[in-house]
Design a protein around this motif. Structure first.
Motif: not given
Length: 455
Positions: A275-280
Motif C-alpha cells: 500500500e505504501l508503494i502504491r500510494i507513496g
C-alpha cells in the motif's frame, strides 16, 4: 575535569575585528573554504608568506610568543596546509574541517591512541583518551562550532573509537555505530553552508565497566528544527534527508526500476509495503518541495543503508514500514493546499494522507478546514457550532500538524534507538561514563527566525 573538543570550520579562520597590537597583528585575512586572500599591507603579507619555522605552527597555540589574531591564524593555517587539522589550546582541541579525508581516523591512528602510551600530538582521540584517563567517573566532550564545522563526524569518530578500542560485544558495537547515521537521516538536512547539517542537538553518554568494557549508552535529543518540514524552503536549503531517500525508493519500487538485489526484491514482494508503494510512489514523485534532491543512485543506496541501520538498532521491519508511512504522510501534508472545496488533486492527496495515517478522510478534512465553538453551560446544554477556516488558518494548521507529527516521530525513534543502545538491566555496573554533547550548528542568515535565535 571536563575535556572539551571544539570543532571549528575552515570559515572560522575568518577574523571579525582588528587586533589592538602592531600592524603585523592586524586582521589580514579573508578566508573561505577554497582560498585565502591577503587584504593587509605588504609587510603583513610578507610575514604571512615567510618560510615556516617550528614556532609558526606548534602543537599547542599557548606556545606562541604572542597571542594575537595574526599569529593564531597563521599557526592554524600552516598546520592545516601540513594536513595537521588538530591543534591544542591548553586542554581545548581546535579542529579545522578539511572537507576531505586526510587519514585522521585510520585504524593505525586509533591503535596508537588506544595504546598504554598514547601520542601527545593533538587529535580527537587524544581528547577522548585524556578524559577517560583523568580522575572521576563522569567526563564529557563538548563538540561545538558553526554549521559545517564537522561536529557530527567528530561524534561518530569518537563512538567508533570507543566501540573498537575498548572491549564491547558485537551487539553493542553495531548498535552504537548505527545510531548516529540513523538519527542523521531523520535530523540532518542540506543548508547553504553544509550538505549534512544536524538540525537538532543530542547528548550521548557512553557507559563503561571497571575493566573498560563498553556497556552501552544513553541518548537525549533536543530542539529539532521542525519548521524545516513544511513551508517554503529558501534557495539552497532542503528538508530532512529521509524525505528524499523515501521519495526515490518508493518511486523506483512503484515504477519497477528498483536495483536488482535481494534487499529491493524483499521490499517489492512484501505485503506490508504494497500500500505504501502504491500510494507513496506517485504522490512523492509529484511533490514540488522534494524537487532538486540528491542524485537518485545516492538516494537508493542511502535508503538501503537506512533500513539496514534501523533494523540493526533493534526495530522490526513492520515498524520500519510504519515509520515510512508516517514520513510519506507528513510530506503530503506539507504539500497539501486544499480546502473543503478543493480540486481533484487536493481531494486525492487528502485521501492518500488519510489512508497512510489509517484515519477517516472526513475526520482529517473537518480538523483542517472547520473550527468548532461550543456555547452553553454544562455538557448536556452545550451547543456546537462550526465555521469554515480561512485559507491562512488552514495553511497554518496543516503546517503545524505536519511539524508535530514529524517531531513526535523523531523523538519516538530516538527513544527506540536509545533503548537499543542502553546498558543492559542487571548487567555489569557502570564505573565510568564519557558524554558526547553534539551542539546545534549555528548559522547567521539575512533574516533569522525564532529557532535560530534559540540556537
Amino acid at each position: 575535569r571536563t575535556a572539551v573538543a571544539a570543532a571549528a570550520a575552515a570559515a572560522a579562520l575568518r577574523p571579525k575585528r582588528r587586533s589592538s597590537g602592531a600592524a603585523s597583528s592586524a586582521s589580514v585575512l579573508n578566508v573561505t573554504q577554497d582560498e585565502v586572500t591577503l587584504v593587509a599591507n605588504a609587510t603583513s603579507a610578507a610575514e604571512w608568506l615567510a618560510p615556516c619555522t617550528p614556532k609558526d605552527g606548534p602543537d599547542d597555540l599557548l606556545l606562541l610568543d604572542d597571542l594575537n589574531d595574526f599569529d593564531l591564524l597563521r599557526a592554524l593555517w600552516r598546520r592545516y596546509e601540513r594536513k595537521e587539522i588538530y591543534t591544542w589550546v591548553g586542554s581545548v582541541l581546535v579542529s579545522v574541517n578539511p572537507y576531505k579525508d586526510v587519514g585522521a581516523f585510520r585504524e593505525e591512528v586509533a591503535t596508537r591512541y588506544a595504546s598504554s602510551t598514547p601520542p601527545k600530538a593533538p587529535h580527537l582521540y587524544a581528547a577522548a583518551t585524556a578524559a577517560l584517563a583523568d580522575d572521576g567517573k563522569r567526563h564529557a566532550l563538548l563538540i561545538t562550532g558553526e554549521s559545517g564545522a564537522g561536529k557530527t563526524e567528530a561524534t561518530r569518530a569518537v563512538l567508533r573509537f570507543l566501540a573498537m578500542r575498548h572491549t564491547s560485544t558485537d551487539y553493542i558495537r553495531e548498535r552504537l555505530q548505527q545510531s548516529t547515521p540513523v538519527l542523521a537521516a531523520f535530523g540532518n538536512a542540506q543548508t547553504r553552508q553544509n550538505a549534512n547539517s544536524s538540525r537538532f542537538g543530542k547528548f550521548m553518554e557512553v557507559h563503561m565497566a571497571k575493566d573498560g568494557e563498553v556497556l552501552g549508552a544513553t541518548l537525549q535529543p533536543y530542539m529539532l528544527e521542525a519548521s524545516r518540514v513544511a513551508g517554503d524552503l529558501p534557495q539552497g536549503e532542503r528538508t530532512y534527508h529521509v524525505f528524499y531517500l523515501l521519495r526515490t525508493a518508493l518511486g523506483a519500487l512503484s515504477g519497477g526500476a528498483a536495483p536488482p538485489s535481494a534487499f529491493w526484491s524483499r521490499l517489492a514482494n512484501a505485503s506490508e509495503w504494497s500500500e505504501l508503494i502504491r500510494i507513496g510512489g506517485p504522490a512523492l514523485s509529484a511533490s514540488p518541495r522534494l524537487d532538486n534532491g540528491p542524485d537518485a543512485e545516492m538516494c537508493l543506496e542511502g535508503f538501503e543503508r537506512l533500513v539496514e541501520g534501523l533494523l540493526a538498532t533493534g526495530l522490526r521491519l513492520a515498524e520500519v514500514v510504519e515509520i515510512c508511512r508516517l514520513v510519506t504522510a507528513v510530506a503530503l501534508l506539507a504539500d497539501w493546499g486544499g480546502s473543503s472545496g478543493g480540486g481533484e488533486a487536493e481531494r486525492q492527496s487528502l485521501s492518500d494522507i488519510a489512508s497512510l495515517l489509517r484515519m477517516a478522510e472526513v475526520d482529517i478534512l473537518t480538523f483542517l478546514t472547520k473550527a468548532e465553538t461550543s456555547i452553553g453551560l454544562g455538557s448536556s446544554q452545550r451547543e456546537r457550532y462550526f465555521r469554515e477556516r480561512n485559507e491562512h488558518e488552514v495553511a497554518t494548521l496543516r503546517a503545524s500538524l505536519a511539524q508535530e507529527l514529524y517531531a513526535t516521530l523523531f523523538y519516538w525513534l530516538t527513544r527506540r534507538v536509545a533503548k537499543g543502545i542502553a546498558p543492559p538491566v542487571g548487567g555489569a555496573a557502570s564505573a565510568r561514563t564519557l558524554g558526547l554533547l553534539d551542539l546545534y550548528g549555528f548559522e547567521v542568515f539575512q533574516v533569522n527566525g525564532f529557532e535560530q535565535f534559540l540556537i
